[in-house]
Design a protein around this motif. Structure first.
Motif, PDB file in Angstrom:
ATOM      1  N   THR A   1       2.577  -6.138  -1.743  1.00 38.67           N
ATOM      2  CA  THR A   1       2.558  -4.965  -1.229  1.00 38.67           C
ATOM      3  C   THR A   1       4.274  -4.370  -0.851  1.00 38.67           C
ATOM      4  O   THR A   1       4.543  -5.392  -0.447  1.00 38.67           O
ATOM      5  CB  THR A   1       1.714  -5.041  -0.091  1.00 38.67           C
ATOM      6  OG1 THR A   1       1.017  -5.129   0.023  1.00 38.67           O
ATOM      7  CG2 THR A   1       1.664  -3.553   0.609  1.00 38.67           C
ATOM      8  N   LYS A   2       4.463  -3.245  -1.037  1.00 40.58           N
ATOM      9  CA  LYS A   2       6.201  -2.966  -1.365  1.00 40.58           C
ATOM     10  C   LYS A   2       5.731  -2.323   0.379  1.00 40.58           C
ATOM     11  O   LYS A   2       4.985  -1.735   0.878  1.00 40.58           O
ATOM     12  CB  LYS A   2       5.846  -1.750  -2.045  1.00 40.58           C
ATOM     13  CG  LYS A   2       7.748  -1.444  -2.231  1.00 40.58           C
ATOM     14  CD  LYS A   2       8.169  -1.234  -3.481  1.00 40.58           C
ATOM     15  CE  LYS A   2       9.237  -0.758  -3.339  1.00 40.58           C
ATOM     16  NZ  LYS A   2      10.314  -0.260  -4.300  1.00 40.58           N
TER      17      LYS A   2
ATOM     18  N   GLU B   1       1.325   2.761  -4.575  1.00 45.63           N
ATOM     19  CA  GLU B   1       1.635   2.067  -5.352  1.00 45.63           C
ATOM     20  C   GLU B   1       2.121   3.259  -6.529  1.00 45.63           C
ATOM     21  O   GLU B   1       2.515   3.080  -7.584  1.00 45.63           O
ATOM     22  CB  GLU B   1       0.590   0.985  -6.401  1.00 45.63           C
ATOM     23  CG  GLU B   1       0.350  -0.365  -5.218  1.00 45.63           C
ATOM     24  CD  GLU B   1       1.673  -1.351  -5.521  1.00 45.63           C
ATOM     25  OE1 GLU B   1       1.823  -1.437  -6.952  1.00 45.63           O
ATOM     26  OE2 GLU B   1       1.840  -2.021  -5.485  1.00 45.63           O
TER      27      GLU B   1
ATOM     28  N   ASP C   1       5.178   4.572  -9.826  1.00 42.78           N
ATOM     29  CA  ASP C   1       4.960   4.819 -10.824  1.00 42.78           C
ATOM     30  C   ASP C   1       4.784   6.471 -10.678  1.00 42.78           C
ATOM     31  O   ASP C   1       5.087   6.773 -12.341  1.00 42.78           O
ATOM     32  CB  ASP C   1       3.336   4.422 -11.501  1.00 42.78           C
ATOM     33  CG  ASP C   1       2.995   2.656 -10.938  1.00 42.78           C
ATOM     34  OD1 ASP C   1       4.196   1.827 -11.356  1.00 42.78           O
ATOM     35  OD2 ASP C   1       2.321   2.857 -10.838  1.00 42.78           O
TER      36      ASP C   1
END
Length: 150
Positions: free
Chosen positions: A54-55, A97, A101
């Motif tokens: 997880t960022k 996420e 992207d």
């Protein structure tokens, strides 16, 4: 000596004028504490859902990817091969996420764009204190004198 009891002049509102500000203050305190309670609960839920990969962004602004979680600490990879251990409470928010992207997906959608449109244009910026176009050397900019200089 005799004391006389003289009634004080009042505006006639009675207890309502004193009670209204008190009700407003209690209402504001209740509303603020409720908001803080919701915020603490959201933070606790975010920290409880941390998983490797997880960022996240910490409260101090450090961006990293979760490598490992303990009861009290989270190990973040902030650069390739650089691991940092922080307290779980220091995790400010999780970066979705989808947000990472989006720019790549938008660039892939532009199939009609040429290479010139995607490469940044180079701009020549002269250095302060460097050489001018006519060959003369320009002095570096000076700071204003301080009180210790004569």
């Amino acid at each position: 000596m005799q004391l006389l009891a003289v009634p004080m002049a009042s505006s006639g509102g009675g207890g309502l004028t004193l009670l209204l500000p008190l009700i407003l203050i209690v209402g504001m305190i209740w509303f603020m504490s409720r908001t803080q309670k919701k915020q603490r609960q959201r933070q606790a839920d975010t920290v409880a859902q941390l998983q490797p990969g997880t960022k996240v962004i910490t409260t101090s602004g450090l961006v990293g990817i979760v490598e490992e979680t303990d009861d009290d600490y989270v190990t973040l990879e902030i650069s390739e091969g650089v691991l940092v251990q922080v307290v779980k409470a220091a995790v400010g928010r999780v970066i979705p996420e989808d947000a990472a992207d989006e720019p790549a997906a938008a660039a892939d959608d532009d199939t009609d764009a040429t290479d010139e449109a995607t490469t940044p244009e180079k701009v020549d910026v002269p250095d302060a204190g460097g050489e001018k176009a006519d060959g003369k050397v320009q002095d570096a900019p000076k700071l204003p004198p301080t009180h210790t200089e004569n």
